[in-house]
Each structure stands twice: as structure tokens, then as C-alpha cells.
Design a protein around this motif. Structure first.
Motif, PDB file in Angstrom:
ATOM      1  N   ALA A   1     177.804   6.645  52.643  1.00  0.00           N
ATOM      2  CA  ALA A   1     177.966   7.642  51.583  1.00  0.00           C
ATOM      3  C   ALA A   1     177.392   7.134  50.259  1.00  0.00           C
ATOM      4  N   GLU A   2     177.649   5.867  49.959  1.00  0.00           N
ATOM      5  CA  GLU A   2     177.167   5.311  48.684  1.00  0.00           C
ATOM      6  C   GLU A   2     175.643   5.167  48.694  1.00  0.00           C
ATOM      7  N   HIS A   3     175.096   4.666  49.788  1.00  0.00           N
ATOM      8  CA  HIS A   3     173.649   4.431  49.851  1.00  0.00           C
ATOM      9  C   HIS A   3     172.851   5.732  49.811  1.00  0.00           C
ATOM     10  N   LEU A   4     173.364   6.767  50.484  1.00  0.00           N
ATOM     11  CA  LEU A   4     172.632   8.031  50.589  1.00  0.00           C
ATOM     12  C   LEU A   4     173.110   9.076  49.586  1.00  0.00           C
ATOM     13  N   ASP A   5     174.117   8.703  48.780  1.00  0.00           N
ATOM     14  CA  ASP A   5     174.658   9.624  47.769  1.00  0.00           C
ATOM     15  C   ASP A   5     175.134  10.929  48.426  1.00  0.00           C
ATOM     16  N   LEU A   6     175.953  10.767  49.456  1.00  0.00           N
ATOM     17  CA  LEU A   6     176.510  11.908  50.168  1.00  0.00           C
ATOM     18  C   LEU A   6     178.029  11.917  50.022  1.00  0.00           C
ATOM     19  N   PRO A   7     178.663  13.088  50.066  1.00  0.00           N
ATOM     20  CA  PRO A   7     180.128  13.141  50.023  1.00  0.00           C
ATOM     21  C   PRO A   7     180.725  12.461  51.264  1.00  0.00           C
ATOM     22  N   LYS A   8     181.797  11.731  51.074  1.00  0.00           N
ATOM     23  CA  LYS A   8     182.415  11.035  52.201  1.00  0.00           C
ATOM     24  C   LYS A   8     182.848  11.977  53.319  1.00  0.00           C
ATOM     25  N   PRO A   9     183.450  13.140  53.002  1.00  0.00           N
ATOM     26  CA  PRO A   9     183.830  14.056  54.092  1.00  0.00           C
ATOM     27  C   PRO A   9     182.625  14.472  54.940  1.00  0.00           C
ATOM     28  N   THR A  10     181.489  14.689  54.278  1.00  0.00           N
ATOM     29  CA  THR A  10     180.273  15.047  55.010  1.00  0.00           C
ATOM     30  C   THR A  10     179.851  13.919  55.947  1.00  0.00           C
ATOM     31  N   VAL A  11     179.905  12.689  55.447  1.00  0.00           N
ATOM     32  CA  VAL A  11     179.521  11.525  56.260  1.00  0.00           C
ATOM     33  C   VAL A  11     180.449  11.382  57.454  1.00  0.00           C
ATOM     34  N   TYR A  12     181.750  11.540  57.247  1.00  0.00           N
ATOM     35  CA  TYR A  12     182.706  11.418  58.353  1.00  0.00           C
ATOM     36  C   TYR A  12     182.440  12.487  59.428  1.00  0.00           C
ATOM     37  N   ARG A  13     182.153  13.717  59.005  1.00  0.00           N
ATOM     38  CA  ARG A  13     181.860  14.774  59.974  1.00  0.00           C
ATOM     39  C   ARG A  13     180.595  14.449  60.775  1.00  0.00           C
ATOM     40  N   MET A  14     179.577  13.949  60.097  1.00  0.00           N
ATOM     41  CA  MET A  14     178.323  13.621  60.776  1.00  0.00           C
ATOM     42  C   MET A  14     178.525  12.475  61.761  1.00  0.00           C
ATOM     43  N   ILE A  15     179.292  11.479  61.361  1.00  0.00           N
ATOM     44  CA  ILE A  15     179.559  10.340  62.250  1.00  0.00           C
ATOM     45  C   ILE A  15     180.290  10.803  63.507  1.00  0.00           C
ATOM     46  N   GLU A  16     181.284  11.679  63.335  1.00  0.00           N
ATOM     47  CA  GLU A  16     182.020  12.198  64.496  1.00  0.00           C
ATOM     48  C   GLU A  16     181.090  12.931  65.461  1.00  0.00           C
ATOM     49  N   GLN A  17     180.167  13.721  64.915  1.00  0.00           N
ATOM     50  CA  GLN A  17     179.211  14.447  65.762  1.00  0.00           C
ATOM     51  C   GLN A  17     178.273  13.479  66.475  1.00  0.00           C
ATOM     52  N   PHE A  18     177.789  12.469  65.748  1.00  0.00           N
ATOM     53  CA  PHE A  18     176.883  11.494  66.361  1.00  0.00           C
ATOM     54  C   PHE A  18     177.595  10.657  67.429  1.00  0.00           C
ATOM     55  N   GLU A  19     178.870  10.348  67.186  1.00  0.00           N
ATOM     56  CA  GLU A  19     179.641   9.612  68.193  1.00  0.00           C
ATOM     57  C   GLU A  19     179.780  10.443  69.473  1.00  0.00           C
ATOM     58  N   ALA A  20     180.063  11.724  69.309  1.00  0.00           N
ATOM     59  CA  ALA A  20     180.232  12.599  70.474  1.00  0.00           C
ATOM     60  C   ALA A  20     178.949  12.694  71.294  1.00  0.00           C
ATOM     61  N   GLN A  21     177.804  12.548  70.628  1.00  0.00           N
ATOM     62  CA  GLN A  21     176.525  12.627  71.314  1.00  0.00           C
ATOM     63  C   GLN A  21     176.016  11.274  71.792  1.00  0.00           C
ATOM     64  N   GLY A  22     176.763  10.201  71.510  1.00  0.00           N
ATOM     65  CA  GLY A  22     176.349   8.869  71.942  1.00  0.00           C
ATOM     66  C   GLY A  22     175.281   8.240  71.067  1.00  0.00           C
ATOM     67  N   LEU A  23     175.009   8.840  69.897  1.00  0.00           N
ATOM     68  CA  LEU A  23     173.974   8.299  69.016  1.00  0.00           C
ATOM     69  C   LEU A  23     174.505   7.172  68.141  1.00  0.00           C
ATOM     70  N   LEU A  24     175.780   7.244  67.778  1.00  0.00           N
ATOM     71  CA  LEU A  24     176.422   6.179  67.018  1.00  0.00           C
ATOM     72  C   LEU A  24     177.670   5.725  67.754  1.00  0.00           C
ATOM     73  N   HIS A  25     178.138   4.529  67.395  1.00  0.00           N
ATOM     74  CA  HIS A  25     179.301   3.945  68.068  1.00  0.00           C
ATOM     75  C   HIS A  25     180.185   3.276  67.023  1.00  0.00           C
ATOM     76  N   ARG A  26     181.476   3.592  67.053  1.00  0.00           N
ATOM     77  CA  ARG A  26     182.425   2.987  66.121  1.00  0.00           C
ATOM     78  C   ARG A  26     183.117   1.816  66.829  1.00  0.00           C
ATOM     79  N   ARG A  27     182.997   0.636  66.247  1.00  0.00           N
ATOM     80  CA  ARG A  27     183.613  -0.546  66.846  1.00  0.00           C
ATOM     81  C   ARG A  27     185.129  -0.482  66.684  1.00  0.00           C
ATOM     82  N   PHE A  28     185.825  -0.792  67.769  1.00  0.00           N
ATOM     83  CA  PHE A  28     187.286  -0.688  67.739  1.00  0.00           C
ATOM     84  C   PHE A  28     187.912  -1.754  66.854  1.00  0.00           C
ATOM     85  N   SER A  29     187.279  -2.926  66.769  1.00  0.00           N
ATOM     86  CA  SER A  29     187.859  -4.037  66.022  1.00  0.00           C
ATOM     87  C   SER A  29     187.655  -3.914  64.514  1.00  0.00           C
TER      88      SER A  29
END
Length: 293
Positions: free
Chosen positions: A71-99
Motif C-alpha cells: 500500500a505504501e509503495h504503490l500509494d493505494l488504500p489498504k482495504p483495496t490492497v487487502y481485497r486484491m491480495i485475497e483475490q490473488f490468493e484464491a487464484q494461486g497467484l500470491l501466497h500468504r505465509r502462515f508464520s
């Protein structure tokens, strides 16, 4: 008059179908409709650009990043970033580390990247560089890169006179600690990333020549950084010696490695450095052809 009020007759209302439209109900001009379409297309393009920017940032970071970093690097709202990450995770494009809260590339994005590399190498100038090296030295050559904790081959050219064919192909995976390209990555990755990988390695003996102690592997890594080359002294396959050179991007980060593979009888480990010059020239040319910035 009989005292009753006269009956008031209401005026006749015009037929509803004949009613003139109010200004707000008038037909929308074609020009306005076109402008609306352009706005919608612009919004779609903006969504695509933001999505690509998020993926690009995660890939180029070279380490897990947090949603706040994005969000800071791209100057995007945090809620927008969280929504995009969730969508990318569902598609297997991004991965959130459990640790941790870190976001890294997902398996689908990694596979897509390797497909691009394989395609560009096989049908572009990189294959010409690899073919030229094989023709010059007369030995089989591989190009591989790091995926997770393994090396993946994304191109290979066999020497035509080999009497023995090894069961390697594009997409083959080999360990880090006992292969020439794998040891290159351990030597040239950033210190923190290297330490993390070393701590997770299970140094099992693959051949009698495999390095199985952490101190021995660290000494080997120091030697590789000094020499700029890595040698597999029958550590992964008995009877097979490899000599590998790193392929760097414009920021001097290792992105891949190119290795010569030959029978120990024809290229003993003590004599492997005779191909040093040709290998380094090919590695430099490959680094320029990848045009990573």
C-alpha cells in the motif's frame, strides 16, 4: 340553486402515453453514452494496472512483503490492497505465509514465470547462445533457476556424441546443496536469504562425494564466491561432473545459472576449469539477453 354546491369537474388529463418527457427523462445523447463507455474502459484499465503493479512489486521485492509495504509503495488504500491480495490468493497467484504476514508469489504465478522463461529461451537468442556453447566445448549444458528450495531446469541442450543419456529434461528439479547451479545460488543470494535456506537444508549423502556438513558447505560457498564458478564433483551423480556460472541481472542479482555437464572420465573435476572462459562469456551473454532490470 337548491343550496348544494356545484359539482367541480376536474380538467381532462392528457393520455399518459402522450405526456412529454421531463428533461431528466430525455434520451441520453450518443456522445454522452460514448463518454460513459470511455470512463468505464478507463476504470477497467486502472484496475488492471493496479493489479499488475501489485504482482510486479511482490515479484521484484525478492522477499515476502506485507500488505502495508504494498500500500505504501504503490500509494493505494489498504482495504483495496487487502481485497486484491485475497483475490490473488484464491487464484494461486500470491501466497500468504502462515508464520508471518508476508506475501510471496504463489504456485500459479511461479509456473507462469517458468513457462515464459522456457518459451523465450527455446525460441529466442538464448537458445542460440546455449547451442553455441555446446558446439564449442562439445558437452551438454543446462540453464536452471531457483524455485522454492530446489533448482529447476528451464533449458537444456544435449551434446550429440554422448554415449550416455541422463534422465534430465526441462522442468527437472535438483537439490541445492549437491549441484553446481544450486551451490551458485547459495553463494550469491543475499546473506539473510542464504542463512534461512542453509538452516532448512537436510544434508543427506546422495553419493560418497556429497558435502554433508554445514561447515563444509559454508567453506564451499566461500570458495565459489571467490572463484565466481561452482563445481559439482560427482556430488549428485556418480561419474558426472558439472561446472556452473551465475547469470546476473542488471542489479547484479543472481537470476539463473548455466552449467556444463560431462562424464568425469572426460572432464574430471580437477580439469573442469579449462572451460571457464567459454562458460563465463555465455553466462554474460545470457544475462544481457534476459534484460532483467
Amino acid at each position: 340553486m337548491n343550496g348544494k354546491l356545484p359539482k367541480v369537474i376536474s380538467p381532462i388529463k392528457p393520455d399518459e402515453t402522450q405526456r412529454k418527457p421531463k428533461p431528466a427523462e430525455a434520451a441520453v445523447p450518443a456522445r454522452a453514452m460514448l463518454e460513459d463507455d470511455q470512463v468505464e474502459s478507463s476504470e477497467k484499465l486502472g484496475v488492471f494496472q493496479r493489479s499488475f503493479a501489485v504482482l510486479e512489486y511482490v515479484v521484484r521485492a525478492g522477499r515476502p512483503v506485507t500488505p502495508a509495504d504494498i500500500a505504501e509503495h504503490l500509494d493505494l488504500p489498504k482495504p483495496t490492497v487487502y481485497r486484491m491480495i485475497e483475490q490473488f490468493e484464491a487464484q494461486g497467484l500470491l501466497h500468504r505465509r502462515f508464520s508471518s504476514k508476508g506475501i510471496a508469489i504463489g504456485p500459479r504465478l511461479a509456473d507462469f514465470a517458468f513457462d515464459i522463461l522456457r518459451s523465450s529461451v527455446q525460441y529466442g537468442p538464448r537458445r542460440l547462445i546455449l547451442n553455441a556453447l555446446v558446439s564449442e566445448i562439445g558437452e551438454t549444458c543446462n540453464i536452471g533457476t531457483l524455485e522454492g528450495s530446489e533448482i529447476v531446469y528451464f533449458d537444456r541442450v544435449e551434446a550429440t556424441h554422448w554415449p550416455l543419456r541422463l534422465h534430465f529434461h526441462i522442468g527437472s528439479r535438483v537439490p541445492l546443496y549437491c549441484t553446481a547451479i544450486g551451490k551458485l545460488f547459495l553463494a550469491f543470494l543475499p546473506e539473510r536469504q542464504r542463512a534461512s535456506m542453509l538452516s532448512r537444508l537436510d544434508l543427506q549423502p546422495v553419493t560418497p562425494h556429497t558435502i554433508t556438513t554445514l561447515s563444509g558447505l559454508e567453506a564451499e560457498i566461500d570458495s565459489i564466491r571467490r572463484e565466481g564458478l561452482s563445481v559439482d564433483r560427482e556430488e549428485y551423480l556418480l561419474g558426472v561432473v558439472c561446472l556452473a556460472a551465475p547469470i546476473f541481472n542488471a542489479r547484479r542479482e543472481i537470476t539463473a545459472g548455466i552449467a556444463i555437464q560431462a562424464p568425469a572420465a572426460r572432464m574430471p573435476s580437477t580439469d573442469a576449469y579449462r572451460h571457464r572462459g567459454a562458460l563465463l562469456v555465455a553466462a554474460r551473454a545470457l544475462g544481457e539477453s534476459f534484460t532483467f532490470d
